[in-house]
Structure formats: structure tokens, C-alpha cells
Scaffold this motif. Structure first.
Motif, PDB file in Angstrom:
ATOM      1  N   GLU A 427      93.076  25.469   7.949  1.00 27.15           N
ATOM      2  CA  GLU A 427      93.319  26.850   7.523  1.00 27.15           C
ATOM      3  C   GLU A 427      93.939  26.893   6.134  1.00 27.15           C
ATOM      4  O   GLU A 427      93.553  27.725   5.289  1.00 27.15           O
ATOM      5  N   LEU A 428      94.891  26.011   5.862  1.00 23.66           N
ATOM      6  CA  LEU A 428      95.537  25.987   4.549  1.00 23.66           C
ATOM      7  C   LEU A 428      94.542  25.622   3.459  1.00 23.66           C
ATOM      8  O   LEU A 428      94.534  26.233   2.386  1.00 23.66           O
ATOM      9  N   MET A 429      93.720  24.611   3.720  1.00 23.55           N
ATOM     10  CA  MET A 429      92.720  24.221   2.725  1.00 23.55           C
ATOM     11  C   MET A 429      91.736  25.350   2.464  1.00 23.55           C
ATOM     12  O   MET A 429      91.316  25.577   1.322  1.00 23.55           O
ATOM     13  N   GLY A 430      91.380  26.079   3.513  1.00 29.28           N
ATOM     14  CA  GLY A 430      90.463  27.202   3.335  1.00 29.28           C
ATOM     15  C   GLY A 430      91.072  28.308   2.504  1.00 29.28           C
ATOM     16  O   GLY A 430      90.429  28.861   1.609  1.00 29.28           O
ATOM     17  N   LEU A 431      92.334  28.627   2.757  1.00 26.22           N
ATOM     18  CA  LEU A 431      93.004  29.678   2.001  1.00 26.22           C
ATOM     19  C   LEU A 431      93.171  29.297   0.537  1.00 26.22           C
ATOM     20  O   LEU A 431      93.149  30.156  -0.343  1.00 26.22           O
ATOM     21  N   MET A 432      93.344  27.989   0.276  1.00 27.13           N
ATOM     22  CA  MET A 432      93.553  27.533  -1.106  1.00 27.13           C
ATOM     23  C   MET A 432      92.255  27.108  -1.776  1.00 27.13           C
ATOM     24  O   MET A 432      92.263  26.649  -2.917  1.00 27.13           O
ATOM     25  N   GLN A 433      91.129  27.252  -1.053  1.00 27.93           N
ATOM     26  CA  GLN A 433      89.806  26.905  -1.583  1.00 27.93           C
ATOM     27  C   GLN A 433      89.745  25.450  -2.024  1.00 27.93           C
ATOM     28  O   GLN A 433      89.145  25.102  -3.043  1.00 27.93           O
ATOM     29  N   LEU A 434      90.355  24.575  -1.236  1.00 28.15           N
ATOM     30  CA  LEU A 434      90.303  23.140  -1.485  1.00 28.15           C
ATOM     31  C   LEU A 434      89.379  22.495  -0.466  1.00 28.15           C
ATOM     32  O   LEU A 434      89.358  22.878   0.699  1.00 28.15           O
ATOM     33  N   LYS A 435      88.618  21.488  -0.914  1.00 24.10           N
ATOM     34  CA  LYS A 435      87.663  20.848  -0.023  1.00 24.10           C
ATOM     35  C   LYS A 435      87.989  19.378   0.226  1.00 24.10           C
ATOM     36  O   LYS A 435      87.467  18.775   1.150  1.00 24.10           O
ATOM     37  N   ASP A 436      88.824  18.777  -0.602  1.00 24.36           N
ATOM     38  CA  ASP A 436      89.152  17.362  -0.464  1.00 24.36           C
ATOM     39  C   ASP A 436      90.447  17.225   0.338  1.00 24.36           C
ATOM     40  O   ASP A 436      91.536  17.502  -0.166  1.00 24.36           O
ATOM     41  N   ARG A 437      90.338  16.784   1.582  1.00 22.03           N
ATOM     42  CA  ARG A 437      91.498  16.678   2.462  1.00 22.03           C
ATOM     43  C   ARG A 437      92.536  15.704   1.904  1.00 22.03           C
ATOM     44  O   ARG A 437      93.746  15.965   1.954  1.00 22.03           O
ATOM     45  N   GLU A 438      92.061  14.573   1.375  1.00 23.66           N
ATOM     46  CA  GLU A 438      92.985  13.567   0.838  1.00 23.66           C
ATOM     47  C   GLU A 438      93.823  14.133  -0.301  1.00 23.66           C
ATOM     48  O   GLU A 438      95.037  13.925  -0.381  1.00 23.66           O
ATOM     49  N   ASN A 439      93.175  14.873  -1.195  1.00 22.96           N
ATOM     50  CA  ASN A 439      93.887  15.488  -2.309  1.00 22.96           C
ATOM     51  C   ASN A 439      94.919  16.492  -1.794  1.00 22.96           C
ATOM     52  O   ASN A 439      96.052  16.545  -2.282  1.00 22.96           O
ATOM     53  N   PHE A 440      94.539  17.303  -0.785  1.00 23.65           N
ATOM     54  CA  PHE A 440      95.462  18.297  -0.234  1.00 23.65           C
ATOM     55  C   PHE A 440      96.686  17.626   0.386  1.00 23.65           C
ATOM     56  O   PHE A 440      97.831  18.049   0.164  1.00 23.65           O
TER      57      PHE A 440
END
Length: 477
Positions: A427-440
Motif C-alpha cells: 500500500e505504501l509503495m502504491g501511494l508513493m508510486q514506487l515500483k522497486d521494493r528493494e529501493n523502498f
């Protein structure tokens, strides 16, 4: 072509677009030069003219004409050559003119299976490296992205990235829902990345997870002190596929540009010194349209006190001037296979409107419109802005002196996003429009947890299927 035209032409010296030959006895050398003209800006070869430009003419028989036509047929790919037989005044002789127009989209051309180039008034064999580069620029099966690599295996690709692209494509309506149930090879074939069991280079650029043979899948990131390159504040190099590099680029902007924002419902509207959408669009263009054929090439992002510069190898399309580029224009992607997958996975929002979006976003916040530059080998975009507190050059944001020494801009963004709620990683990655889990995890979540600002709902079971994250009292403060 008329006799007056011949007189006018011969008043100039041989050049990068003009060659004189005394007779068609030198037909072979003349055809090599004509091939060289086709590989550049076009040009004219005159037979019946001396090296000094004196019009002598020559006899023309049916055999001469057949020999010329047969020689032109040996140019590949087929090119329209204008043939003129111009009679010389007061004689029974002729000047033969062979004229080639510029056909950049068909280069490289060969004569008798060999390519030639023109340097000033000299014709030479074309080096192999230049021939390969022209082949890649031609596109189709010859372009770098479409070339297959027999050593490349599906296990060298990131399956999570592939399925993430599929889910985004289904969500946006650009892929049918049935795609999610297909096997990875079928998906790659649908993306035109797998043909006859072989993966092409575009597959690595988009979804690769191993890059030993692909050093050009690189992003250089730098934050300089002041307005020159004398001193670094931050200097990074990231290797990865497009989705990973795009996330790394945006994280770097959040780290080093001033940020303000507000929460509306579940979504955070953030405003950087330069609009997020403009920076993101510029990065997408750099990754999508760059020339990947150079192993030592990369995308570079440099942040200064007064500007951001984003550069990539390549140039504008041959028939698109800077003036046309700044207006609404048709999209001519350097890498159509890569562009197609990015469009289907909702990274590219539209065709040919990206530059307009960058300009309108800059106008919206009152900063200068971006500047676009090329020198024929590189393209770079410059965003100018006025940074607040430029003398401080912060590498981290602190709520108070030494209070949260690990709290970076990414952590601050995450803390403000969570607020009073709880969210999963997805959910956090979606809200921040990030796709790379490792980077997040590396740049947002883990540093926030280490700083004591964010905590998991199930701390004793980090991989709990219902794991979510909330602010600690320290984070809420």
C-alpha cells in the motif's frame, strides 16, 4: 539536370557532397563515393569532368548505360538514384550525373556488400563500429533493442517486475485481464521481448536482474555543492532495469530537493522545488529514448543549487527540430519495443506529449520552462529553480538539532504519509508510486524503523501476512 546546372556545379571544388570523375572507366570508384554520399547527406557524382572541374564529357553507348544501371543495382538497400545524361555544348559527348538524396532512415548503404564513408573530399571504407551504429539507428531487426542474446535466459529477468508491469497494464486497461494467468514466456512474447525462444536486449533493459553483459543499464546520480562540479555532497551509481532506475532517480530528487506537501485523504500531494511530474517525465524520456548501443553509456542526473540536469546518450529524431519538439508532435521513440512495454505498463502516459507536460508543470509553479539541448551524441534537459537555504546543503532533514540524525527526506516523506493510519508495504509503495521494493525498503522503510519513527504491527514476525506499519510516538511527535 541541364548544361547550365553542370557549369554551376563545376565552379565549386570536390567536397563532402560532390565528386568529379573523368570517365565511367572510373565507375567503380564513383559508385563507392555515391554509396558514401547515401551514408551521409547525399551528393552528386559527375562523370566527364576532370578533377579540376573542367567539363570534358565522354562518349555514351548503350553498354555504358547498362553498366551504370547494373552498378546502381548493387547498392543495398535499394536507393532511388537520379541519372542524367547532359550533352556538352558543341560536341557529341555527355556528362553523366548520378545524384543521391539523403535517406537517413535506410542507412547504412553498401556497394558490393561493403559500406563507404565520405570525409571532406575523400571516400574511404566505413569502419565496422560506425556500420554497426548505423544499423542500430535504422531500427527494425537491426536496432540494438531488438538484437537477440543467445546467452540470455528467462531466469536472468526479474519475474516480480514482469508481473508488476502486467498488473499495471491490466489496471490501466492496456492489457487484457487474461494476461495475469499466462506463463512468463507467453507474456514476454506478447511484449515482443521473446522470439523463437530467444530474448532480445530490450528484455534486459526492462526486466533484467543481472547486468554483467549490460554495463549501460546504469544511472549516475550526483548532488554538487554550489553551481559547479568542484565538490560533491552526494555521489551514487545504480545499476538495474528501467523500473528500478526510475525509482532510484525519484528517491534521489526527494532526498536533495526542497519538499512541501499536504495530505488529502489517503494520498499525499507533494511539491518539490521542481514539479515531481516534470522530473519523472524527463527521466522516463531519458530511459526510454536513449541510445543503448554504447556499452559505456548511461543516464546522468546532476543536482546543483540552482538547477537540475538530466542527460542521456542519443539525439533528437533526424526530422524533428528543437522548434518542433517544443510543440505538439508525433512520437518517434528511439526504442519502440521498450516504449511499447512502458506504455502498456502505465509508465508512459501518452505519446508525443511528455515535453508539453514538463513545460506546463514548470509554468504551474512559476519556474522557468525546461531547456532542451543536444550536441548530436547527448541530449540533456535543464530545470532551473531557486533552492531555499542553498548555503546549508542538507544531506538530511532534522526536526531539531541532532534529534533524528538518520531522518532523510525519504523518511520524512514516509512519516508524513503514514500519519495516523497503518499501511502494508504494498500500500505504501502504491501511494508513493514506487515500483522497486528493494529501493523502498532501503531508502524509506528501514531507515524510518531504525530511527524509531515507524514500527511494524507484528514486530516479532516481520513476514506476517497481515503486516502493516504505523508511526511510533516519536514519529507522531
Amino acid at each position: 539536370m541541364t548544361h547550365d546546372d553542370i557549369i554551376k556545379i563545376t565552379q565549386t571544388a570536390e567536397s563532402a557532397v560532390l565528386e568529379f570523375k573523368e570517365t565511367t572507366g572510373q565507375l567503380e570508384r564513383g559508385m563507392e563515393t555515391l554509396c558514401a554520399f547515401l551514408n551521409a547527406r547525399g551528393g552528386t557524382v559527375l562523370f566527364g569532368v576532370s578533377d579540376s572541374g573542367r567539363i570534358k564529357g565522354q562518349d555514351i553507348s548503350d553498354k555504358t548505360k547498362r553498366d551504370i544501371v547494373e552498378a546502381i543495382r548493387r547498392i543495398e538497400p535499394t536507393a532511388p538514384i537520379e541519372i542524367s545524361y547532359v550533352s556538352v555544348l558543341n560536341t557529341d559527348k555527355f556528362v553523366v550525373a548520378l545524384k543521391a538524396e539523403e535517406l537517413s532512415y535506410l542507412r547504412p548503404f553498401t556497394y558490393k556488400s561493403r559500406a563507404y564513408q565520405r570525409i571532406e573530399s575523400v571516400t574511404t571504407a566505413m569502419p565496422q563500429e560506425m556500420y554497426n551504429q548505423l544499423l542500430m539507428q535504422r531500427g527494425g531487426a537491426y536496432c540494438w533493442e531488438a538484437m537477440t542474446n543467445v546467452n540470455l535466459k528467462i531466469e536472468n529477468l526479474d519475474e516480480n517486475a514482469i508481473m508488476g508491469a502486467v498488473r499495471a497494464g491490466i489496471r490501466s486497461g492496456r492489457l487484457p485481464e487474461a494476461t495475469i494467468r499466462e506463463e512468463i514466456p507467453a507474456i514476454l512474447e506478447k511484449f515482443n521481448l521473446l522470439y523463437d525462444g530467444k530474448l532480445n536486449n530490450a528484455a534486459v533493459v526492462l526486466f533484467g536482474n543481472k547486468f554483467y553483459d549490460y554495463p549501460q543499464c546504469l544511472l549516475r546520480l550526483a548532488r554538487f555543492k554550489g553551481t559547479g562540479k568542484e565538490e560533491f555532497i552526494d555521489n551514487q551509481r545504480v545499476q538495474g532495469n528501467i523500473y528500478k532506475l526510475l525509482d532510484a532517480a525519484m528517491a534521489f530528487f526527494f532526498k536533495h530537493l526542497s519538499i512541501s506537501g499536504k495530505i488529502e485523504g489517503l494520498y499525499r500531494e507533494e511539491e518539490l522545488s521542481i514539479p515531481y511530474k516534470a522530473l519523472r517525465e524527463s527521466c522516463i524520456n531519458a530511459f526510454c529514448h536513449r541510445a543503448y548501443g554504447y556499452p559505456g553509456s548511461s543516464v546522468g542526473i546532476a543536482i546543483y543549487d540552482d538547477r537540475v540536469e538530466i542527460e542521456n546518450t542519443g539525439t533528437f529524431p533526424a526530422d524533428v527540430t528543437l522548434e518542433k519538439l517544443l510543440k505538439e508532435h508525433h512520437s518517434k521513440p528511439q526504442n519502440p519495443l521498450i516504449a511499447n512495454v512502458l506504455y502498456k505498463s502505465e509508465i508512459l502516459e501518452s505519446w508525443g506529449r511528455g515535453i508539453g507536460l514538463m513545460m506546463s508543470e514548470c509554468r504551474r509553479v512559476g519556474i522557468p520552462e525546461p531547456e532542451f539541448h543536444t550536441d548530436g551524441s547527448f541530449v540533456w534537459v535543464v530545470f532551473r529553480y531557486e533552492e531555499e537555504n542553498t548555503n546549508k546543503h542538507p544531506t538530511s532533514i532534522r526536526q531539531a538539532p541532532d534529534k533524528y540524525p538518520t531522518s532523510t527526506r525519504q523518511v520524512k516523506t514516509l512519516v508524513e504519509l503514514i500519519g495516523e493510519d497503518m499501511f502494508s508495504v504494498k500500500e505504501l509503495m502504491g501511494l508513493m508510486q514506487l515500483k522497486d521494493r528493494e529501493n523502498f525498503l532501503n531508502n524509506y522503510l528501514n531507515p524510518a524503523i531504525e530511527a524509531g519513527l515507524v514500527a511494524p504491527l507484528y514486530p516479532e514476525n516481520p513476514k506476517h501476512p497481515k503486516q502493516k506499519y504505523h508511526l511510533t510516538e516519536k514519529g507522531k511527535e
